[in-house]
Design a protein around this motif. Structure first.
Motif, mmCIF file in Angstrom:
data_model
loop_
_atom_site.group_PDB
_atom_site.id
_atom_site.type_symbol
_atom_site.label_atom_id
_atom_site.label_comp_id
_atom_site.label_asym_id
_atom_site.label_seq_id
_atom_site.Cartn_x
_atom_site.Cartn_y
_atom_site.Cartn_z
ATOM 1 N N THR A 159 0.791 -1.161 -0.080
ATOM 2 C CA THR A 159 0.130 -0.037 0.048
ATOM 3 C C THR A 159 1.022 1.062 -0.086
ATOM 4 O O THR A 159 1.500 1.351 0.996
ATOM 5 C CB THR A 159 -0.895 0.104 1.121
ATOM 6 N N LEU A 160 0.578 2.240 -1.151
ATOM 7 C CA LEU A 160 1.686 3.342 -1.138
ATOM 8 C C LEU A 160 0.547 4.436 -0.675
ATOM 9 O O LEU A 160 -0.309 4.786 -0.943
ATOM 10 C CB LEU A 160 2.021 3.592 -2.640
ATOM 11 N N GLU A 161 1.294 5.060 0.423
ATOM 12 C CA GLU A 161 0.437 6.116 1.352
ATOM 13 C C GLU A 161 1.518 7.355 1.098
ATOM 14 O O GLU A 161 2.637 7.192 1.223
ATOM 15 C CB GLU A 161 0.221 5.663 2.581
ATOM 16 N N GLY A 162 0.708 8.469 1.229
ATOM 17 C CA GLY A 162 1.461 9.873 1.050
ATOM 18 C C GLY A 162 0.705 10.666 0.372
ATOM 19 O O GLY A 162 0.706 11.880 1.008
ATOM 20 N N HIS A 163 -0.368 10.477 -0.425
ATOM 21 C CA HIS A 163 -1.450 11.420 -0.542
ATOM 22 C C HIS A 163 -2.502 11.789 0.393
ATOM 23 O O HIS A 163 -2.565 11.005 1.257
ATOM 24 C CB HIS A 163 -2.198 10.909 -1.998
ATOM 25 N N THR A 164 -2.978 13.313 0.266
ATOM 26 C CA THR A 164 -3.438 13.602 1.431
ATOM 27 C C THR A 164 -5.053 13.917 0.934
ATOM 28 O O THR A 164 -5.974 14.434 1.353
ATOM 29 C CB THR A 164 -3.132 14.923 2.011
ATOM 30 N N SER A 202 -3.619 13.135 -7.984
ATOM 31 C CA SER A 202 -4.692 13.215 -6.516
ATOM 32 C C SER A 202 -5.197 14.463 -6.717
ATOM 33 O O SER A 202 -4.695 15.498 -7.127
ATOM 34 C CB SER A 202 -3.641 13.057 -5.577
ATOM 35 N N HIS A 203 -6.328 14.556 -6.023
ATOM 36 C CA HIS A 203 -7.144 15.743 -5.774
ATOM 37 C C HIS A 203 -6.226 16.740 -4.748
ATOM 38 O O HIS A 203 -6.724 17.875 -4.714
ATOM 39 C CB HIS A 203 -8.431 15.233 -5.131
ATOM 40 N N ASP A 204 -5.093 16.077 -4.187
ATOM 41 C CA ASP A 204 -4.423 17.049 -3.397
ATOM 42 C C ASP A 204 -3.346 17.867 -4.093
ATOM 43 O O ASP A 204 -2.530 18.478 -3.674
ATOM 44 C CB ASP A 204 -3.650 16.400 -2.309
ATOM 45 N N LYS A 205 -3.556 18.158 -5.433
ATOM 46 C CA LYS A 205 -2.908 18.819 -6.386
ATOM 47 C C LYS A 205 -1.269 18.614 -6.690
ATOM 48 O O LYS A 205 -0.420 19.284 -6.843
ATOM 49 C CB LYS A 205 -2.795 20.081 -5.910
ATOM 50 N N THR A 206 -1.144 17.056 -6.220
ATOM 51 C CA THR A 206 0.134 16.353 -6.522
ATOM 52 C C THR A 206 0.227 15.648 -7.319
ATOM 53 O O THR A 206 -0.851 14.496 -7.718
ATOM 54 C CB THR A 206 0.987 16.178 -4.959
ATOM 55 N N VAL A 207 1.421 15.220 -8.161
ATOM 56 C CA VAL A 207 1.673 13.939 -8.714
ATOM 57 C C VAL A 207 2.830 13.338 -8.124
ATOM 58 O O VAL A 207 3.967 14.010 -7.590
ATOM 59 C CB VAL A 207 2.114 14.044 -10.176
ATOM 60 N N ARG A 208 2.520 12.043 -7.692
ATOM 61 C CA ARG A 208 3.631 11.439 -6.727
ATOM 62 C C ARG A 208 4.133 10.266 -7.648
ATOM 63 O O ARG A 208 3.384 9.695 -8.494
ATOM 64 C CB ARG A 208 3.124 10.931 -5.530
ATOM 65 N N LEU A 209 5.456 10.093 -7.502
ATOM 66 C CA LEU A 209 6.272 8.903 -8.177
ATOM 67 C C LEU A 209 6.445 7.873 -7.363
ATOM 68 O O LEU A 209 6.990 8.222 -6.202
ATOM 69 C CB LEU A 209 7.539 9.500 -8.958
ATOM 70 N N TRP A 210 6.516 6.606 -7.582
ATOM 71 C CA TRP A 210 6.678 5.616 -6.651
ATOM 72 C C TRP A 210 7.295 4.348 -7.457
ATOM 73 O O TRP A 210 7.597 4.226 -8.532
ATOM 74 C CB TRP A 210 5.498 4.836 -6.082
ATOM 75 N N ASP A 211 8.314 3.661 -6.307
ATOM 76 C CA ASP A 211 8.990 2.589 -6.809
ATOM 77 C C ASP A 211 7.958 1.539 -7.313
ATOM 78 O O ASP A 211 7.406 0.979 -6.303
ATOM 79 C CB ASP A 211 10.072 2.253 -6.017
ATOM 80 N N ALA A 212 7.798 1.047 -8.240
ATOM 81 C CA ALA A 212 6.986 -0.113 -8.594
ATOM 82 C C ALA A 212 7.379 -1.490 -8.251
ATOM 83 O O ALA A 212 6.467 -2.190 -7.949
ATOM 84 C CB ALA A 212 6.665 -0.274 -10.246
ATOM 85 N N GLN A 213 8.465 -1.602 -7.722
ATOM 86 C CA GLN A 213 9.145 -2.998 -6.816
ATOM 87 C C GLN A 213 8.654 -2.698 -5.434
ATOM 88 O O GLN A 213 9.055 -3.866 -4.934
ATOM 89 C CB GLN A 213 10.465 -3.208 -7.263
ATOM 90 N N SER A 214 8.099 -1.798 -5.039
ATOM 91 C CA SER A 214 8.129 -1.683 -3.497
ATOM 92 C C SER A 214 7.348 -3.048 -3.226
ATOM 93 O O SER A 214 6.311 -3.122 -3.604
ATOM 94 C CB SER A 214 7.044 -0.345 -3.388
#
Length: 872
Positions: free
Chosen positions: A498-503, A522-534
């Protein structure tokens, strides 16, 4: 060759049960690929899709005898290390059961011979253990480290020696092993350690001294470095497993990678499309033209064009030149909002789904309308092409997924099963499977040919807005209104991470073409980048998987119990934080947990409307108390241990015999959910706090109502007696202190900016701790009403606080919505009160808040931006 490899890898020969003598073993014929120049091989590997790379790597490590494949872990390991680039090792060995079994077998044999510490001194074996990253292996090592203090000391000595001796590799191996085995390094003196290349993912280094340390090429994914000092550290090539987020001017509705992965387009609520370079996250240009939010944005297969659909009232699909951002075509025909746009794999056709309940097919070059697909009885929110280009899937408000022939538009099949709006559909890269995300909180998998339903992926706690397959087809990412991105295994439907960080709501999720990265908008006005291998770290995650609603100290102070929305009670060693037992049996969220005064029994209250009693030593279920008609919010033992009180959403407090489980009294009078119940220290009285804004006092023996504490403001979330019994504290948005006999208000403690969820008196009665939805714990002086300290660093509401004084100090335990149980030591230094984190139950986020990076060397600009955003 086998004998030589055995000598290099092991301390003892491999038994015949592990590998046989194979005579002459050869690499598979495909190994001729290795004869190509390195630069040619790299070019070929980069061109291949992820699943094609996997097949190639398997072929290169295949061992044969007389033309038949044989399973020789030793030779496979040798070929892996000698012939395959290091960045591909993980993906190859993850699903190789023989290598995993081999690694565990060797670790067990080293332990049996008293030489487990030498894992770090055998480079080939350590590399196998590290690459496999199998929780079973590290759980085994963790238990052995707990059993044998000398083993831990030996591993720590390698780390310490790296400060002055040339033992960097062994030190990096030792620190990796310690971290993956769950050893915490909060406050540790690691100044000047040289551990380049260490894998410190999920490590706890809060307040650690890392000045001048060599952390080059280290992995720090999801590490805790809060208040750590990294001044002057060497951090070139450090991998946090995350990237800095992109801050936009309005909510983000859609995201898309270019086919070469070099650019990313982002559709915004304000009608704009931002295009970024993925190399350095700089904005290339902004495309303007839509007058409503951009629901969908997508690149053409050759990357020359961008298509977008929006809530613009002209109801047009727009095509843009991807390089200049100039408008090329406006496709007219829909009669309402455009929700989804997608190119056919050939790039010759475009499909669009609309709130007008249709899917329309367009010529991608001329913009001419080719077909209108009718049949849905609700708005169409998502469309997708099969990889072959021969079929289209559409998801709708009518709760169905419909399949169509892509060229003729003829209906093929209707997939039914969702119980709410279908928001997103996607084909697997193989074309054999379809995934659909819905407002029923689930992702469903379907056989693309027969339409037969497969796994239902459950875990999200709100609408699923977006689903997408990894290029390998082995993983699905889903974005939800619950603010998370979740990664699922497509083969068995299990949740990987589970990738968490968006608000705020996650609107869009997409994989990079190489499958290594995920972007979420996200609706929080951000674009987040994640490691897909997490994924889960190389040791067993002991922590709760959902909010920790309640924590309690055993009377002896040696054990802590925690209750969570994950339906479990967990018992922890208070000193070390080691998990002792997990009590499972409740069928819904847990809200409260309490120890009997003897410490021999635990009571837990749940959303399943029951109170369960457990043996505190063994974790065995003793009794189940049923009778409430609403969920249980709070449980408490009488000081004598003979009675249990429970408060519930049925507006009542019930009193039970703690031994037989018989119901003694039902206390009625509240007009809303009873949120908290507690006995007075002498056991004669019960106080109950309710969402009806009152605290009621009751006779604990007869159940008779005594009186109400008046003057409350919002709903009451927590109530507590002082150790003397002379005072009562209640929590709403403030903490209010009352005279327990007269009911007079003594103090109102203000400072929290959100509601206070839990209050607790210190054992001396001189202090109160309050946990709040503002993500802080405050410590108050009772006599003066002054706030003495504010504890920060939480990533969610603090839902429960409890004190304990032991011979070695005064401690506070917290449970919070970030899923963590934390134990703090409360110290008074002069006039200042400090809270020092002793341990935390586990974590799934990177946290560098308060860390000092002054004079750090080699940290990339991307990583500098990341740690700056994380308040380092």
């Amino acid at each position: 060759m086998i004998a030589l490899l055995q000598k290099n890898i092991m301390l003892n020969p491999i038994s015949s049960s592990v590998t046989a003598s194979y005579g002459v073993a050869q690499k598979s014929p495909t190994a001729s690929f290795l004869l190509l120049p390195v630069e040619v091989r790299e070019e070929v590997e980069n061109y291949l899709q992820v699943w094609e790379q996997y097949s190639l790597f398997k072929a290169l490590t295949m061992v044969t005898r007389d033309g038949e494949p044989v399973d020789s872990p030793v030779l496979k390991l040798h070929l892996l290390q000698q012939k395959i680039a290091a960045q591909y090792h993980q993906s190859l060995v993850n699903s190789d059961e023989s290598l995993r079994a081999f690694a565990l077998h060797q670790v067990q044999r080293l332990w049996e011979s008293g030489q487990l510490d030498q894992v770090v001194e055998k480079p080939a074996l350590f590399e196998l253990v590290r690459v496999i990253d199998d929780p079973k292996v590290f759980e085994y090592i963790r238990k052995k480290i707990q059993q044998e203090p000398a083993l831990k000391a030996k591993l720590l000595s390698w780390v310490e020696r790296s400060k002055t001796e040339e033992v960097q590799l062994l030190a990096a191996n030792a620190l990796t092993l310690l971290v993956k085995s769950g050893v915490r390094f909060s406050g540790a003196d690691l100044r000047g350690v040289r551990v380049a290349g260490a894998d410190l993912s999920f490590g706890v280094f809060d307040s650690a001294q890392l000045q001048g340390a060599d952390l080059s090429q280290a992995k720090l994914r999801n590490s805790w470095l809060r208040d750590a000092n990294l001044s002057g550290a060497q951090m070139s090539g450090v991998r946090f497993g995350e990237w800095p987020y992109l801050q936009e001017e309005s909510p983000v509705y859609s995201c898309a990678y270019s086919p070469d992965g070099k650019n990313c387009a982002v559709g915004l609520e304000n009608g704009k499309i931002s295009v970024y370079s993925t190399a350095d996250l700089t904005k290339i240009h902004t495309i303007e033209g839509h007058t409503g939010w951009v629901n969908s944005v997508v690149y053409s297969p050759n990357g020359s064009q961008i298509a977008s659909g929006s809530n613009s009232m002209d109801w047009k699909v727009r095509l843009w030149d991807a390089h200049s951002g100039i408008l090329v075509h406006s496709l007219e025909g829909h009669t309402w909002l455009i929700n989804s746009v997608v190119y056919a794999p050939s790039g010759e056709q475009i499909a669009s789904g609309s709130s007008d309940k249709t899917v329309r097919l367009w010529d991608a070059h001329s913009g001419a309308l080719k077909h209108t697909l009718e049949g849905h009885t609700g708005r169409v929110f998502s469309v997708a092409y099969a990889p072959s280009g021969e079929q289209i899937a559409s998801g709708s408000e009518d709760r169905t997924v419909r399949l169509w022939e892509a060229q003729s538009g003829v209906p093929v099949r209707i997939l039914e099963g969702h119980t709410a709006v279908v928001r997103s559909v996607m084909y697997a890269p193989s074309g054999a499977q379809i995934a659909s995300g819905s407002e029923d909180y689930t992702v469903r998998l379907w056989d693309a040919q027969s339409g037969v339903p497969g796994h239902t992926l459950k875990g999200h706690t709100s609408y699923v807005n977006s689903v997408v397959y990894a290029p390998s087809g082995e993983q699905i990412a889903s974005g939800s209104l619950d603010k998370t991105v979740r990664l699922w295994d497509t083969r068995n439907g299990t949740l990987r991470h589970t990738l968490e960080g968006h608000t705020d709501w996650v609107r869009s999720v997409v994989y990079s073409p190489n499958g290594l990265q995920i972007v979420s908008g996200s609706h929080d006005k951000t674009v987040r980048l994640w490691d897909a291998q997490s994924r889960a770290p190389g040791y067993t995650l002991e922590g709760h998987r959902d909010w920790v609603k309640s924590v309690a100290y055993a009377p002896s102070g040696e054990q802590i119990a925690s209750a969570s929305r994950d339906k479990t009670v967990r018992l922890w060693d208070a000193q070390s934080g080691t998990l002792r037992h997990t009590l499972a049996g409740h069928t819904d969220w847990l809200n409260s947990v309490a120890y009997a005064p003897s410490g021999e029994q635990i009571a837990s209250g749940s959303h399943d409307k029951t109170v369960r009693l457990w043996d505190a030593r063994s974790g065995i279920l003793v009794n189940t108390l049923a009778g409430h008609t609403g969920w249980i919010s709070s449980v408490a033992y009488a000081p004598s241990g003979s009675q249990i009180a429970s408060g519930a959403s049925d507006y009542t407090v019930r009193l039970w015999d703690a031994h037989s489980g018989a119901l003694a009294h039902t206390l009625k009078g509240h007009t809303a959910t009873v949120s908290s119940v507690v006995y007075s220290p002498n056991g004669s009285q019960i106080a109950s706090g309710s969402w009806d804004k009152t605290v009621r006092l009751w006779n604990a023996h007869s159940g008779a109502f005594m009186y109400t504490l008046a003057g409350q403001a919002p709903a009451i979330f927590s109530v507590m007696y002082s150790p003397s019994g002379l005072q009562i504290a209640s929590a709403d948005k403030a903490v209010r202190l009352w005279d327990a006999h007269s009911g007079a208000l003594v103090h109102t403690l203000k400072g929290h900016t959100e509601v206070v969820r839990s209050v607790a008196y210190s054992p001396s009665g001189e202090q109160i701790a309050s946990g709040s939805s503002d993500h802080t714990v405050r410590l108050w002086d009772i006599a003066s009403g002054q706030c003495r300290a504010v504890i920060e660093g939480f990533d969610g509401d603090i839902l429960s606080v409890v004190w304990k004084t032991t011979r070695d100090g005064t401690y506070l335990v917290t449970g919070s919505a970030d899923k963590l149980v934390r134990r703090w030591e409360i110290k008074k230094e002069g006039e200042e009160t400090k809270a020092i984190l002793c341990w935390s139950s586990g974590h799934e986020i990177l946290s560098v808040k308060g860390a000092l990076f002054e004079g750090v060397r080699g940290l990339s600009e991307m990583n500098r931006a990341l740690v700056s955003q994380r308040s380092a």
